[in-house]
Design a protein around this motif. Structure first.
Motif, PDB file in Angstrom:
ATOM      1  N   LEU A  83      63.472  64.623  19.156  1.00 56.66           N
ATOM      2  CA  LEU A  83      63.048  65.971  19.538  1.00 56.66           C
ATOM      3  C   LEU A  83      64.000  66.583  20.567  1.00 56.66           C
ATOM      4  CD1 LEU A  83      59.196  65.483  19.852  1.00 56.66           C
ATOM      5  CD2 LEU A  83      60.389  66.841  18.138  1.00 56.66           C
ATOM      6  N   HIS A  84      64.431  65.781  21.523  1.00 59.57           N
ATOM      7  CA  HIS A  84      65.331  66.274  22.568  1.00 59.57           C
ATOM      8  C   HIS A  84      66.658  66.717  21.968  1.00 59.57           C
ATOM      9  CE1 HIS A  84      68.173  65.961  25.966  1.00 59.57           C
ATOM     10  NE2 HIS A  84      67.147  66.480  26.630  1.00 59.57           N
ATOM     11  N   LYS A  85      67.206  65.884  21.098  1.00 63.83           N
ATOM     12  CA  LYS A  85      68.520  66.181  20.515  1.00 63.83           C
ATOM     13  C   LYS A  85      68.457  67.369  19.559  1.00 63.83           C
ATOM     14  CE  LYS A  85      72.316  63.934  18.094  1.00 63.83           C
ATOM     15  NZ  LYS A  85      72.782  62.694  17.458  1.00 63.83           N
ATOM     16  N   ARG A  86      67.504  67.348  18.654  1.00 61.22           N
ATOM     17  CA  ARG A  86      67.417  68.408  17.639  1.00 61.22           C
ATOM     18  C   ARG A  86      66.767  69.677  18.174  1.00 61.22           C
ATOM     19  NH1 ARG A  86      71.337  66.432  15.005  1.00 61.22           N
ATOM     20  NH2 ARG A  86      70.932  64.419  14.069  1.00 61.22           N
ATOM     21  N   GLY A  87      65.885  69.555  19.145  1.00 58.68           N
ATOM     22  CA  GLY A  87      65.208  70.725  19.701  1.00 58.68           C
ATOM     23  C   GLY A  87      66.108  71.582  20.561  1.00 58.68           C
ATOM     24  N   SER A  88      67.156  70.999  21.100  1.00 56.56           N
ATOM     25  CA  SER A  88      68.050  71.767  21.980  1.00 56.56           C
ATOM     26  C   SER A  88      68.697  72.935  21.248  1.00 56.56           C
ATOM     27  CB  SER A  88      69.109  70.847  22.585  1.00 56.56           C
ATOM     28  OG  SER A  88      69.935  70.310  21.574  1.00 56.56           O
ATOM     29  N   ILE A  89      68.978  72.773  19.979  1.00 61.96           N
ATOM     30  CA  ILE A  89      69.586  73.847  19.192  1.00 61.96           C
ATOM     31  C   ILE A  89      68.661  75.061  19.147  1.00 61.96           C
ATOM     32  CG2 ILE A  89      70.373  74.484  16.877  1.00 61.96           C
ATOM     33  CD1 ILE A  89      71.067  71.442  16.540  1.00 61.96           C
ATOM     34  N   PHE A  90      67.387  74.835  18.899  1.00 60.98           N
ATOM     35  CA  PHE A  90      66.414  75.923  18.846  1.00 60.98           C
ATOM     36  C   PHE A  90      66.266  76.604  20.208  1.00 60.98           C
ATOM     37  CE2 PHE A  90      65.018  73.212  15.336  1.00 60.98           C
ATOM     38  CZ  PHE A  90      64.990  74.141  14.312  1.00 60.98           C
ATOM     39  N   LEU A  91      66.238  75.803  21.245  1.00 58.65           N
ATOM     40  CA  LEU A  91      66.047  76.367  22.582  1.00 58.65           C
ATOM     41  C   LEU A  91      67.257  77.176  23.038  1.00 58.65           C
ATOM     42  CD1 LEU A  91      64.191  73.409  24.288  1.00 58.65           C
ATOM     43  CD2 LEU A  91      63.238  75.605  23.603  1.00 58.65           C
ATOM     44  N   VAL A  92      68.448  76.707  22.746  1.00 57.16           N
ATOM     45  CA  VAL A  92      69.655  77.484  23.101  1.00 57.16           C
ATOM     46  C   VAL A  92      69.620  78.828  22.387  1.00 57.16           C
ATOM     47  CG1 VAL A  92      72.171  77.593  22.864  1.00 57.16           C
ATOM     48  CG2 VAL A  92      71.091  75.499  23.688  1.00 57.16           C
ATOM     49  N   ASP A  93      69.215  78.815  21.122  1.00 59.12           N
ATOM     50  CA  ASP A  93      69.099  80.070  20.371  1.00 59.12           C
ATOM     51  C   ASP A  93      68.008  80.959  20.971  1.00 59.12           C
ATOM     52  OD1 ASP A  93      69.658  81.861  18.167  1.00 59.12           O
ATOM     53  OD2 ASP A  93      67.784  81.163  17.275  1.00 59.12           O
ATOM     54  N   ALA A  94      66.882  80.372  21.313  1.00 62.96           N
ATOM     55  CA  ALA A  94      65.764  81.145  21.873  1.00 62.96           C
ATOM     56  C   ALA A  94      66.121  81.757  23.217  1.00 62.96           C
ATOM     57  CB  ALA A  94      64.535  80.263  22.021  1.00 62.96           C
ATOM     58  N   PHE A  95      66.921  81.061  24.002  1.00 64.17           N
ATOM     59  CA  PHE A  95      67.310  81.557  25.315  1.00 64.17           C
ATOM     60  C   PHE A  95      68.675  82.231  25.294  1.00 64.17           C
ATOM     61  CE2 PHE A  95      64.284  78.100  26.636  1.00 64.17           C
ATOM     62  CZ  PHE A  95      63.286  78.963  27.047  1.00 64.17           C
ATOM     63  N   HIS A  96      69.072  82.731  24.115  1.00 63.42           N
ATOM     64  CA  HIS A  96      70.275  83.549  23.941  1.00 63.42           C
ATOM     65  C   HIS A  96      71.522  82.888  24.508  1.00 63.42           C
ATOM     66  CE1 HIS A  96      67.412  86.541  22.754  1.00 63.42           C
ATOM     67  NE2 HIS A  96      66.830  86.468  23.936  1.00 63.42           N
ATOM     68  N   GLY A  97      71.691  81.613  24.229  1.00 54.51           N
ATOM     69  CA  GLY A  97      72.886  80.915  24.643  1.00 54.51           C
ATOM     70  C   GLY A  97      72.849  80.373  26.063  1.00 54.51           C
ATOM     71  N   ASN A  98      71.755  80.554  26.772  1.00 56.45           N
ATOM     72  CA  ASN A  98      71.640  80.042  28.133  1.00 56.45           C
ATOM     73  C   ASN A  98      71.366  78.536  28.042  1.00 56.45           C
ATOM     74  OD1 ASN A  98      70.996  79.353  30.762  1.00 56.45           O
ATOM     75  ND2 ASN A  98      69.800  81.216  31.136  1.00 56.45           N
ATOM     76  N   THR A  99      72.436  77.757  27.978  1.00 53.06           N
ATOM     77  CA  THR A  99      72.315  76.322  27.749  1.00 53.06           C
ATOM     78  C   THR A  99      71.650  75.603  28.917  1.00 53.06           C
ATOM     79  OG1 THR A  99      74.575  76.005  28.538  1.00 53.06           O
ATOM     80  CG2 THR A  99      74.258  76.187  26.162  1.00 53.06           C
ATOM     81  N   GLU A 100      71.855  76.096  30.117  1.00 54.27           N
ATOM     82  CA  GLU A 100      71.250  75.449  31.285  1.00 54.27           C
ATOM     83  C   GLU A 100      69.725  75.575  31.247  1.00 54.27           C
ATOM     84  OE1 GLU A 100      71.648  75.858  36.070  1.00 54.27           O
ATOM     85  OE2 GLU A 100      73.474  76.116  34.882  1.00 54.27           O
ATOM     86  N   LEU A 101      69.231  76.766  30.940  1.00 54.20           N
ATOM     87  CA  LEU A 101      67.788  76.973  30.844  1.00 54.20           C
ATOM     88  C   LEU A 101      67.213  76.194  29.661  1.00 54.20           C
ATOM     89  CD1 LEU A 101      65.208  78.379  31.779  1.00 54.20           C
ATOM     90  CD2 LEU A 101      65.862  80.344  30.367  1.00 54.20           C
ATOM     91  N   ALA A 102      67.913  76.204  28.537  1.00 54.64           N
ATOM     92  CA  ALA A 102      67.454  75.472  27.357  1.00 54.64           C
ATOM     93  C   ALA A 102      67.375  73.979  27.643  1.00 54.64           C
ATOM     94  CB  ALA A 102      68.386  75.734  26.179  1.00 54.64           C
TER      95      ALA A 102
END
Length: 134
Positions: free
Chosen positions: A25-44
């Protein structure tokens, strides 16, 4: 003796499965979260980490609570049946948590997609073309 072996096998398999699902979940979910937070990788990454911590707490807590058993285990068949029953509940719980995490990821992503849409001006007039009926 069989009950102790059952408990040890149960804990080993349950915690191993929990760690595997959490890492996936951590590895695969990060892609969705980065997209949801408009590229804000730190927040994701931060949100992803918090979701995984919650996942561990809930699942390992469940595994610990489900360890207790009133069953009388005096042969290996009973031990295997007890282990099967307990692992079945752990797998169902992990599956439910997996779908819950997918739901959370999709909600966060949907919320992020809504914010991308341009705002509508307060004085904007929508032009609606007349619909002709045959």
């Amino acid at each position: 003796m069989q009950i102790i072996v059952s408990y040890m096998v149960y804990l080993f398999i349950s915690i191993t499965l929990t760690v595997w699902v959490a890492r996936t979940l951590h590895k695969r979910g990060s892609i969705f979260l980065v997209d949801a937070f408009h590229g804000n990788t730190e927040l994701a990454a931060s949100v992803n980490h918090l979701l995984v911590v919650g996942f561990y707490l809930i699942n390992i807590g469940f595994v610990s609570l489900a360890l207790k058993s009133e069953a009388v285990v005096n042969n290996w068949r009973a031990a295997i049946e007890l282990l099967s029953d307990k692992l079945g509940w752990v797998l169902l719980t992990l599956g439910a948590m997996h779908f819950f995490n997918l739901y959370v990821f999709s909600r966060i992503r949907q919320r992020g997609m809504v914010r991308v849409r341009p705002p509508v001006a307060p004085n904007a007039v929508l032009k609606v073309s007349p619909v002709s009926h045959p």
